[in-house]
Scaffold this motif. Structure first.
Motif, PDB file in Angstrom:
ATOM      1  N   LEU A 360       5.552  -9.647   0.538  1.00  0.00           N
ATOM      2  CA  LEU A 360       5.102  -9.532   1.923  1.00  0.00           C
ATOM      3  C   LEU A 360       4.160 -10.680   2.280  1.00  0.00           C
ATOM      4  O   LEU A 360       4.212 -11.237   3.383  1.00  0.00           O
ATOM      5  CB  LEU A 360       4.366  -8.193   2.061  1.00  0.00           C
ATOM      6  CG  LEU A 360       4.442  -7.440   3.377  1.00  0.00           C
ATOM      7  CD1 LEU A 360       5.886  -7.228   3.793  1.00  0.00           C
ATOM      8  CD2 LEU A 360       3.754  -6.068   3.226  1.00  0.00           C
ATOM      9  N   SER A 364       5.077 -13.340   5.163  1.00  0.00           N
ATOM     10  CA  SER A 364       4.274 -13.343   6.391  1.00  0.00           C
ATOM     11  C   SER A 364       3.431 -14.607   6.522  1.00  0.00           C
ATOM     12  O   SER A 364       2.993 -14.951   7.610  1.00  0.00           O
ATOM     13  CB  SER A 364       3.354 -12.122   6.421  1.00  0.00           C
ATOM     14  OG  SER A 364       2.381 -12.229   5.406  1.00  0.00           O
ATOM     15  N   ALA A 399       3.926  -7.009   9.224  1.00  0.00           N
ATOM     16  CA  ALA A 399       3.718  -6.770   7.780  1.00  0.00           C
ATOM     17  C   ALA A 399       3.348  -5.308   7.519  1.00  0.00           C
ATOM     18  O   ALA A 399       3.784  -4.717   6.528  1.00  0.00           O
ATOM     19  CB  ALA A 399       2.635  -7.713   7.246  1.00  0.00           C
TER      20      ALA A 399
END
Lengths: 460, 460
Positions: A360, A364, A399
């Protein structure tokens, strides 16, 4: 009708000048809590000093349909104490007496405004122990802990606030005073209103008195910091520790970013390659704890730990915990804003979740700091972003969506101890079905048919 | 409308011939439970084999407004499973699968009809431990335990059923299937419907699946029987033991009358002067338990114990527990009827309560047998009488009144683990106020607006 001049005067008449304010400089202090970016001005702030006063205020609020937002120290992480519809913030901080510590029956009776650390000190001075210890214990109130069903690091072995609340005194939205539960070890007469109010985030009733179960104070505590060169290794070690017969009282982890923030506070030179840290704490009989500590040390080394630092005295142990507890506020050194989520996954899924968080972060482009109560799968995941950068704001919320989806897919929950409050409202339906929410809403209507108590929270 | 021929045929069509009966000889078996003297014939008995079937049955019952009484093994002590308004008894005994024992996460998933002793065996075979162990564990179901929030002797150290239920699958009175709670160590999303259903005595929803928290199996258990020549001395010793830092997992007591009933089952010659017995059990690390046992032995001797018999092997320990667990049914050797009350008082008040029970015995002229979970103040007080003797019947009920009044005056509760059911309904208002009962009744109406689920119980 709302809290207009006339109502303010009525309130002031009931409680006296010293217990109510609507000065803007006072109100602004009660417009936010520890949830970043959530701020709403109350119309007034009242400071009741007794259950009777709470009831008196509520009768008026009920009659005039004024939103009332009960509040402890405002250290909640999900905006639970924020007055989204204005109205009256009821700060419980002056009702802060420890009424009784019964050393024969291991029971304490307290008012909601007692600071949790003060409760710890008071009971420990009498050889007793109140296990729940949220990171904010130096400032948070026991009433706030009851409202959110607070947990903290010792929940691994000792459970959460719910497990220690035997009974409550509370004031209903209409001003009725009710008493729930018992002051004995057991009791099953009627429905469990006590645990219904625990964790209801101040939306059902205002807690005015709390009967708590206590334990004997553990004779000995061993605290250690275990260094790893890789977060995945640390996560797998946690799963391994939790499969063993010895349950530590705390199994905390700090990832690389967390560690960087508090490294110099640990009073210990960690190996340079350290990229993840576990804080383990065991308690109980001294001889036994020492032998268990040896077993866990050996297991950690087998699992690839770089080094293990034992706290050799309480001062060193306190320094480790101070560093851990300072993490949440320290995060603002990284970026101007955070989305702070307290997800829980089954313990065996921690390595999966840790690797998911790493992915993640890469996807991101944001810094994601994670730490928390690994021993019960409760991960505090902080997505850091610049609040003035619209693209980052969008990425951060995106996210969170992915984080919650992954959590639920692993059989977890979106909140282990912070509650839903304001900031997780939009996600509640991801976890709780329509039918179950309908029941909750009807229960809310049983307690608060006028919807005046902490409106706009959880699902309302 | 009720359960007439037409409805019976519809039900039969839904579940098949092998899962429903209305033969009088079958129905009579489901007309009573372990509460003495309470018997009401159901119109039919159904044996669902899946959650979907439970839902299907409930949709019909809802439509036709048929009372439905969920039932495990019928070992409840307060008439909770008795069909006071007739209707359909739903026996959950065929939904008895242990669905999963997750040794990584210390969690079990079970159907409600699992016998508690079978659950114990299954998890202990995997090195895990499910602490709640009511005296009826050889026959009672985990679903019944959830319904009543069962306790048992180990609650002193380990708590009650509520403390081990993480989540539930359940069918609402209208046939909706709901899921509550989590399958992780923590979780606070929304109101705590799980603990609201636990202990609701089958009046809110029918539990179809239970997620349980497990612990590591204790490495070592020490069981001892401690003899006293006087019940007051035994009671004061309990208070003394519970003030110490070591919490035994069980602190049971048997008064003189109890002891007389099971003395020959204890596989141990007790001193002739023995008038009261404590059963103490400690668990944990072997070395530590042995040293704690020595401390407790010494304390018991100081407190005037005549003799202490250690169980030298598991067979002897099992014999002690078998004797203890046999007590409740054995009581009928004394008289044809009993009023069996499971009061709780603060631990420090046990000596007061014991002396109160002795006075009550003298005043009433009835035999009163008391035993139970002294370690959490939970006393099973059995008032024995001849049910054909009107004067004795009156005396017995009079004695219960006095017992409850004394219990509440000491800060206790009228039920620690048996629930209110049918037999304590008349006393609920002695403990629970009008406002609190009004909230409970409204919660009942949220779940069951047609009042079809286990009607006539607790307060309805």
């Amino acid at each position: 009708m709302g809290l207009d001049d006339a109502v303010y005067r009525l309130l002031k008449k009931r409680v006296g000048d010293a217990q109510i304010t609507r000065n803007p400089e006072d109100r602004v202090c009660y417009s936010y809590d520890a949830a970043p970016g959530q701020s709403f001005m109350p119309d007034a702030v009242v400071f009741p000093e007794s259950e009777a006063q709470v009831a008196d205020i509520m009768r008026l609020a009920w009659e005039k349909r004024i939103p009332v937002i009960p509040r402890g120290s405002g250290s909640g992480m999900t905006g639970g104490a924020v007055p989204v519809q204005g109205g009256l913030v009821m700060a419980m901080t002056r009702m802060n007496r420890i009424l009784d510590i019964d050393t024969d029956n291991f029971i304490a009776s307290v008012e909601p405004g007692v600071i949790v650390a003060d409760l710890h000190t008071a009971v420990e001075n009498k050889g007793l122990f109140y296990p729940p210890d949220p990171a904010s214990s130096a400032v948070c109130t026991i009433g706030g802990n009851v409202g959110e069903c607070a947990g903290g690091p010792r929940a691994v072995k000792y459970g959460v606030t719910r497990d220690y609340v035997l009974g409550l005194g509370a004031v209903m939205p209409n001003g009725d005073i009710i008493h729930t539960g018992v002051c004995t070890a057991k009791g099953v007469a009627g429905y469990d209103l006590t645990r219904l109010i625990v964790g209801s985030e101040g939306t059902l009733a205002i807690v005015t008195r709390i009967t708590l179960r206590l334990l004997p104070k553990p004779a000995y505590v061993a605290t250690m910091a275990v260094c790893f060169d890789d977060m995945g290794k640390a996560a797998r070690t946690v799963s391994g520790i939790m499969r063993r017969a010895v349950i530590p009282r705390c199994v905390e982890y700090l990832d690389e970013a967390s560690l960087a923030l508090v490294r110099n506070q640990l009073q210990s030179d960690l190996p340079d390659q350290t990229r993840a840290l576990l804080i383990l704490e065991l308690d109980g009989d001294e001889t036994l704890v020492k032998s268990q500590t040896e077993q866990i040390r050996a297991f950690c080394l087998q699992s690839g730990a770089l080094d293990i630092r034992m706290a050799t005295d309480p001062v060193q142990a306190a320094a480790i915990w101070q560093a851990r507890k300072a993490l949440s506020p320290t995060l603002y050194q990284i970026a101007s804003q955070k989305l702070n989520e307290d997800i829980v996954v089954p313990i065996s899924k921690i390595p999966d979740m840790v690797s998911h968080i790493q992915t993640l972060q890469q996807e991101s482009g944001l810094t994601i700091v994670s730490f928390g109560h690994a021993g019960d799968g409760n991960i505090h995941c902080n997505i850091m972003y610049d609040k003035t950068d619209a693209a980052q704001v969008k990425q951060a919320h995106n996210a969170v969506d992915k984080l919650f989806a992954a959590t639920l897919a692993l059989g977890g929950t979106i909140t282990g101890e912070h509650g839903v409050g304001l900031t997780k409202k939009g996600y509640l339906s991801w976890e709780i079905g329509e039918k179950e929410q309908a029941i909750m809403k009807q229960i809310k209507a049983v307690f608060d048919p006028r919807q005046i108590l902490n409106p706009g929270k959880i699902f309302s």
